[in-house]
Design an enzyme around this catalytic site. Sequence first.
Site, PDB file in Angstrom:
ATOM      1  N   SER A  86       8.002   8.199 -21.451  1.00 46.69           N
ATOM      2  CA  SER A  86       8.360   9.590 -21.720  1.00 46.69           C
ATOM      3  C   SER A  86       9.871   9.663 -21.859  1.00 46.69           C
ATOM      4  CB  SER A  86       7.903  10.474 -20.553  1.00 46.69           C
ATOM      5  OG  SER A  86       8.482  11.765 -20.607  1.00 46.69           O
TER       6      SER A  86
ATOM      7  N   TYR B 239       7.989  12.356 -11.364  1.00 44.68           N
ATOM      8  CA  TYR B 239       7.504  11.878 -12.663  1.00 44.68           C
ATOM      9  C   TYR B 239       8.594  11.107 -13.389  1.00 44.68           C
ATOM     10  CZ  TYR B 239       5.622  12.183 -17.444  1.00 44.68           C
ATOM     11  OH  TYR B 239       5.160  11.900 -18.721  1.00 44.68           O
TER      12      TYR B 239
END
Length: 250
Positions: free
Chosen positions: A137, A150
Amino acid sequence: MNLMDQHALVTGAGSGVGLAIAQQLDAQGCWLTLCGRNEAPLKQLAASLRNAQFVICDVTDRASLDAALSKARDKFGPFSIAIANAGSAEARPFIKLSQQDWQDAMGVNLNGCFNTFQAVLPDLLAQGVGRLIAVSSTAGLRGYKYASAYSAAKHGVIGLVKSLAIELGPKNITTNAVCPGFTDTPMLQRSIEQIMQATSVDRQQAEQQLLKDNPIGRFTQTEEVAAAVVFMCQTAACNGHALRLDGGAL
């Protein structure tokens, strides 16, 4: 690598990016093992593809993963490609993160990638060729507010990828990561709904909050991420790369 008849594993294949990757690898002629925790979407996807099977397992549970992949090899033989796509994200201020929140983020996003790569690596080494690809990501390249766990996990994924690229490259095994920005998936839709509930804005306003720094003014599409994965499977020149797919977001 010619992808025809290569056995590829795709984790988190039931929806979103994983589903798109499976569809594009299928179009390239791969034999596919679809991995996830929910049977219904995997069964439906497998039935729509040329040569695909599905296995139910949790990538955070190494014993479960190993057993599932052993079963998959019985039908399609050894793996030559692994796409570590399974992941999840929860928005929470750092001060409110519990130990369990942190462990959960590391479990699926980082440990799941470790388990997936290590579980298939003996196959790749035995064949003398292979591809390991992680779906990371842009959170693995920069920080995001309310996404510290995250982001930390996805940074770890990129560190793993870059290290394996050096270690395994001489063995004709490449390791790469794709780093999508905000991508039009069910996970993104849940984030948009959370913004709407927390700030009392409508859907368009919530989307604009996420797109305000994106020069192309739209979300990344799952098909675009899948196309990058196919490219990384095809060429050995791409190794140790973390490819941003976010429209040039600032």
